[in-house]
Design a protein around this motif. Structure first.
Motif, PDB file in Angstrom:
ATOM      1  N   ILE A 121     -25.288 -11.923   3.652  1.00  0.00           N
ATOM      2  CA  ILE A 121     -25.012 -12.575   2.365  1.00  0.00           C
ATOM      3  C   ILE A 121     -24.394 -13.944   2.625  1.00  0.00           C
ATOM      4  CG2 ILE A 121     -23.585 -12.452   0.278  1.00  0.00           C
ATOM      5  CD1 ILE A 121     -23.910  -9.387   0.446  1.00  0.00           C
ATOM      6  N   ASP A 124     -19.785 -19.232   0.286  1.00  0.00           N
ATOM      7  CA  ASP A 124     -19.315 -20.620   0.338  1.00  0.00           C
ATOM      8  C   ASP A 124     -17.893 -20.682   0.897  1.00  0.00           C
ATOM      9  OD1 ASP A 124     -17.496 -20.047  -1.671  1.00  0.00           O
ATOM     10  OD2 ASP A 124     -18.500 -21.209  -3.220  1.00  0.00           O
ATOM     11  N   GLY A 127     -15.269 -18.459  -0.467  1.00  0.00           N
ATOM     12  CA  GLY A 127     -15.462 -17.010  -0.380  1.00  0.00           C
ATOM     13  C   GLY A 127     -16.378 -16.440  -1.439  1.00  0.00           C
ATOM     14  N   SER A 128     -16.988 -17.305  -2.245  1.00  0.00           N
ATOM     15  CA  SER A 128     -17.900 -16.823  -3.295  1.00  0.00           C
ATOM     16  C   SER A 128     -19.320 -16.705  -2.754  1.00  0.00           C
ATOM     17  CB  SER A 128     -17.906 -17.791  -4.488  1.00  0.00           C
ATOM     18  OG  SER A 128     -16.648 -17.794  -5.098  1.00  0.00           O
ATOM     19  N   THR A 129     -20.020 -15.700  -3.256  1.00  0.00           N
ATOM     20  CA  THR A 129     -21.418 -15.490  -2.875  1.00  0.00           C
ATOM     21  C   THR A 129     -22.276 -16.649  -3.387  1.00  0.00           C
ATOM     22  OG1 THR A 129     -21.021 -13.139  -3.194  1.00  0.00           O
ATOM     23  CG2 THR A 129     -23.318 -13.837  -3.023  1.00  0.00           C
ATOM     24  N   VAL A 130     -23.236 -17.050  -2.553  1.00  0.00           N
ATOM     25  CA  VAL A 130     -24.186 -18.086  -2.970  1.00  0.00           C
ATOM     26  C   VAL A 130     -25.518 -17.409  -3.270  1.00  0.00           C
ATOM     27  CG1 VAL A 130     -25.420 -20.184  -2.271  1.00  0.00           C
ATOM     28  CG2 VAL A 130     -23.050 -19.806  -1.519  1.00  0.00           C
ATOM     29  N   GLU A 131     -26.004 -17.573  -4.491  1.00  0.00           N
ATOM     30  CA  GLU A 131     -27.302 -17.013  -4.883  1.00  0.00           C
ATOM     31  C   GLU A 131     -28.351 -17.463  -3.889  1.00  0.00           C
ATOM     32  OE1 GLU A 131     -27.732 -16.618  -9.673  1.00  0.00           O
ATOM     33  OE2 GLU A 131     -29.251 -17.780  -8.643  1.00  0.00           O
ATOM     34  N   PHE A 133     -32.011 -16.557  -3.614  1.00  0.00           N
ATOM     35  CA  PHE A 133     -33.342 -16.018  -3.918  1.00  0.00           C
ATOM     36  C   PHE A 133     -34.421 -17.080  -3.706  1.00  0.00           C
ATOM     37  CE2 PHE A 133     -30.535 -13.403  -6.744  1.00  0.00           C
ATOM     38  CZ  PHE A 133     -30.739 -12.191  -6.107  1.00  0.00           C
ATOM     39  N   ASN A 138     -29.696 -21.885 -10.497  1.00  0.00           N
ATOM     40  CA  ASN A 138     -29.326 -20.545 -10.949  1.00  0.00           C
ATOM     41  C   ASN A 138     -30.513 -19.769 -11.538  1.00  0.00           C
ATOM     42  OD1 ASN A 138     -28.273 -18.629 -13.179  1.00  0.00           O
ATOM     43  ND2 ASN A 138     -26.470 -19.026 -11.933  1.00  0.00           N
TER      44      ASN A 138
END
Lengths: 179, 179
Positions: A121, A124, A127-131, A133, A138
């Motif tokens: 995963i 950033d 510590g936040s998830t980066v989308e 796909f 977004n």
């Protein structure tokens, strides 16, 4: 009747916003559309309630329009301009046709500096998830366009002037006129 | 019937997103609301069409909901998270009640680094105009909240943990329950 298209984008913040608006409206006319550019409302930016007047003018234009073409080129960050995104959502909610382009063809995750991977995963620096796909922005906007209009238009290569190159904008018009 | 509120925000990207969602849903219940948190949809993020599934799950939740509470705290830039802003616009377009909070009480212009003034107009380092109406974020969202729900809720001081302090979120619930 000529269909009206609301022309959303951070274009309004550029120093030559009026000229860009003129070019977009002229391109709309060439494709048989009536382009509605936010700056066409004559509002004095120094008026006490200028902010509210701008909101009402923009909302009135959106309510009149049959469709939106949103400029989702990233603005002051890795994502599209917030005002533009709000307007795209509003038009989707109203059931209007939604088209958009982004002159930065990179995928969203590639615009974030300092990404690390943790268990497959992307994370950033905060510590936040980066989308991840493979989308340009977004997923809500990307799939909304697929559902409510047409897939996001991006150029093969980033144009030298991302704010003034209208090739992808014109491609939106081509798609809109085929509907 | 218990009113359902869609809980939008970049909270879903935080490492403790599930726990934050639980806290928000519990607070909703305490105020008599059914909180709908996007992560409640059981979608395998590794599924081939995970992105599209997430979009449909979120849109279905929004269509079911009577209102939205959006977390507009700036995310990866000076503005709110793009996905959240899209959802706020969508709900406004659908005529649903719109509430939101922003845990960073600074005005938008004060978050932009390297602003200069030219003829009384604030300009960023790229030469673009900076909206300067004293709002916390783009005027479209600010006035949409006034019109479609209630004014944006901000704390007097920035909380020490802007992503986990739910005082302003709870204030949105207080306002929503008074309607």
């Amino acid at each position: 009747m000529t269909k009206a298209i609301y022309l959303a984008g951070p274009d309004v913040f550029l120093p030559d916003a009026v000229e860009i608006g003129r070019r977009k409206v002229a391109l709309c006319a060439a494709y048989g559309f009536n382009g509605l550019f936010p700056l066409d409302s004559a509002i004095d930016p120094k008026a006490r309630d200028a902010s509210l007047q701008i909101f009402h003018a923009n909302q009135t234009m959106m309510d009149r329009a049959d469709a939106i073409i949103a400029n989702l080129t990233p603005f002051r960050g890795p994502s599209a301009d917030a005002g533009t995104v709000y307007e795209l959502g509003y038009m989707a909610g109203k059931g209007k046709r939604c088209f958009a382009y982004c002159n930065d063809p990179r995928i969203y995750a590639d615009r974030i500096v300092g990404i690390t991977a943790s268990g497959g995963i992307k994370i950033d620096r905060d510590g936040s998830t980066v989308e991840d796909f493979g989308h340009v922005d977004n997923l809500m906007m990307i799939h909304a366009l697929d559902l409510h209009g047409a897939p996001l238009v991006t150029p093969t290569r980033m144009p030298s002037d991302i704010w003034r190159d209208l090739a992808s904008f014109e491609q939106c018009l081509t798609i809109a006129s085929a509907r």
